[in-house]
Design an enzyme around this catalytic site. Structure first.
Site, PDB file in Angstrom:
ATOM      1  N   ASP A  50      55.048  47.319  36.999  1.00  0.00           N
ATOM      2  CA  ASP A  50      54.561  47.793  35.709  1.00  0.00           C
ATOM      3  C   ASP A  50      54.194  49.270  35.817  1.00  0.00           C
ATOM      4  O   ASP A  50      53.623  49.710  36.813  1.00  0.00           O
ATOM      5  CB  ASP A  50      53.334  46.972  35.269  1.00  0.00           C
ATOM      6  CG  ASP A  50      53.032  47.139  33.787  1.00  0.00           C
ATOM      7  OD1 ASP A  50      53.247  46.187  33.020  1.00  0.00           O
ATOM      8  OD2 ASP A  50      52.591  48.243  33.392  1.00  0.00           O
ATOM      9  N   ILE A  51      54.523  50.034  34.786  1.00  0.00           N
ATOM     10  CA  ILE A  51      54.273  51.480  34.785  1.00  0.00           C
ATOM     11  C   ILE A  51      52.777  51.800  34.702  1.00  0.00           C
ATOM     12  O   ILE A  51      52.341  52.882  35.102  1.00  0.00           O
ATOM     13  CB  ILE A  51      55.050  52.132  33.619  1.00  0.00           C
ATOM     14  CG1 ILE A  51      55.320  53.605  33.881  1.00  0.00           C
ATOM     15  CG2 ILE A  51      54.366  51.932  32.289  1.00  0.00           C
ATOM     16  CD1 ILE A  51      56.303  54.235  32.891  1.00  0.00           C
ATOM     17  N   HIS A 110      58.971  39.079  28.544  1.00  0.00           N
ATOM     18  CA  HIS A 110      58.673  39.398  29.944  1.00  0.00           C
ATOM     19  C   HIS A 110      57.446  38.615  30.379  1.00  0.00           C
ATOM     20  O   HIS A 110      56.609  38.253  29.549  1.00  0.00           O
ATOM     21  CB  HIS A 110      58.420  40.907  30.122  1.00  0.00           C
ATOM     22  CG  HIS A 110      57.348  41.436  29.235  1.00  0.00           C
ATOM     23  ND1 HIS A 110      57.558  41.705  27.901  1.00  0.00           N
ATOM     24  CD2 HIS A 110      56.040  41.710  29.468  1.00  0.00           C
ATOM     25  CE1 HIS A 110      56.437  42.144  27.355  1.00  0.00           C
ATOM     26  NE2 HIS A 110      55.494  42.142  28.276  1.00  0.00           N
ATOM     27  N   MET A 111      57.346  38.410  31.670  1.00  0.00           N
ATOM     28  CA  MET A 111      56.193  37.718  32.256  1.00  0.00           C
ATOM     29  C   MET A 111      55.500  38.668  33.215  1.00  0.00           C
ATOM     30  O   MET A 111      56.157  39.347  34.009  1.00  0.00           O
ATOM     31  CB  MET A 111      56.690  36.473  32.994  1.00  0.00           C
ATOM     32  CG  MET A 111      55.594  35.666  33.651  1.00  0.00           C
ATOM     33  SD  MET A 111      56.159  34.004  34.057  1.00  0.00           S
ATOM     34  CE  MET A 111      57.456  34.357  35.218  1.00  0.00           C
ATOM     35  N   HIS A 112      54.181  38.736  33.108  1.00  0.00           N
ATOM     36  CA  HIS A 112      53.388  39.553  34.031  1.00  0.00           C
ATOM     37  C   HIS A 112      53.068  38.746  35.286  1.00  0.00           C
ATOM     38  O   HIS A 112      52.742  37.558  35.203  1.00  0.00           O
ATOM     39  CB  HIS A 112      52.062  39.956  33.391  1.00  0.00           C
ATOM     40  CG  HIS A 112      52.195  40.839  32.197  1.00  0.00           C
ATOM     41  ND1 HIS A 112      52.069  42.203  32.251  1.00  0.00           N
ATOM     42  CD2 HIS A 112      52.468  40.551  30.904  1.00  0.00           C
ATOM     43  CE1 HIS A 112      52.233  42.724  31.043  1.00  0.00           C
ATOM     44  NE2 HIS A 112      52.475  41.733  30.201  1.00  0.00           N
ATOM     45  N   ASN A 153      52.454  37.361  27.396  1.00  0.00           N
ATOM     46  CA  ASN A 153      51.782  37.735  26.156  1.00  0.00           C
ATOM     47  C   ASN A 153      52.763  37.565  24.995  1.00  0.00           C
ATOM     48  O   ASN A 153      53.922  37.987  25.100  1.00  0.00           O
ATOM     49  CB  ASN A 153      51.295  39.186  26.227  1.00  0.00           C
ATOM     50  CG  ASN A 153      50.293  39.389  27.348  1.00  0.00           C
ATOM     51  OD1 ASN A 153      49.610  38.457  27.755  1.00  0.00           O
ATOM     52  ND2 ASN A 153      50.208  40.602  27.866  1.00  0.00           N
TER      53      ASN A 153
END
Ligand code: 5GP
Ligand code: ZN
Length: 111
Positions: A29-30, A97-99, A84
């Site tokens: 993640d940025i 997407h999945m964190h 989310n």
């Protein structure tokens, strides 16, 4: 193409995936919220999980998350996966997407 994650999947912007398969890529993640903060991204565009009926790709996302956690050495200490969804779910990028969060204690905190 207006979607940042589609651009990553198409290599229109530079990416250095932690793990990659034909259908899924895992990137850092940025703006990390934990020492390890990865995004598990399907290469096909779905605006959110509400649009994705492909259990195969969802399974591959889970598999890529576990592979990434093991690769980065956070499987044993532990990690959290979250998807989310829409505004109240905190979604800001409308490509599924999945964190994967790890590297600090997360228990009791969902945010
Ligand atoms: P969401 O808020 O939709 O659940 O998560 C979107 C995530 O994408 C955020 O954590 C944000 O930091 C990350 N992000 C946004 N733009 C980029 C980008 O260009 N590259 C990477 N690696 N992550 C991004
Ligand atoms: Zn997209």
């Amino acid at each position: 193409m207006d979607c940042i994650f589609c651009k990553m999947a198409a290599r229109a912007i530079k990416v250095d995936p932690v793990v990659e398969t034909d259908r899924v890529m895992v990137v850092k993640d940025i703006n990390p919220q934990a020492p390890v903060h990865l995004l598990v991204i399907p290469k096909t565009h779905y605006a959110s999980i509400l649009e994705c009926k492909d259990m195969g790709v969802l399974g591959e996302m889970m598999e890529a998350a576990v592979t990434s956690a093991k690769k980065l050495g956070v499987a044993d200490p532990g990690f959290r996966l979250s998807i989310n969804t829409n505004d109240e779910g905190g979604q800001t990028v409308f490509h599924l997407h999945m964190h994967l969060l790890a590297g600090r204690p997360l228990s009791g905190r969902l945010g």
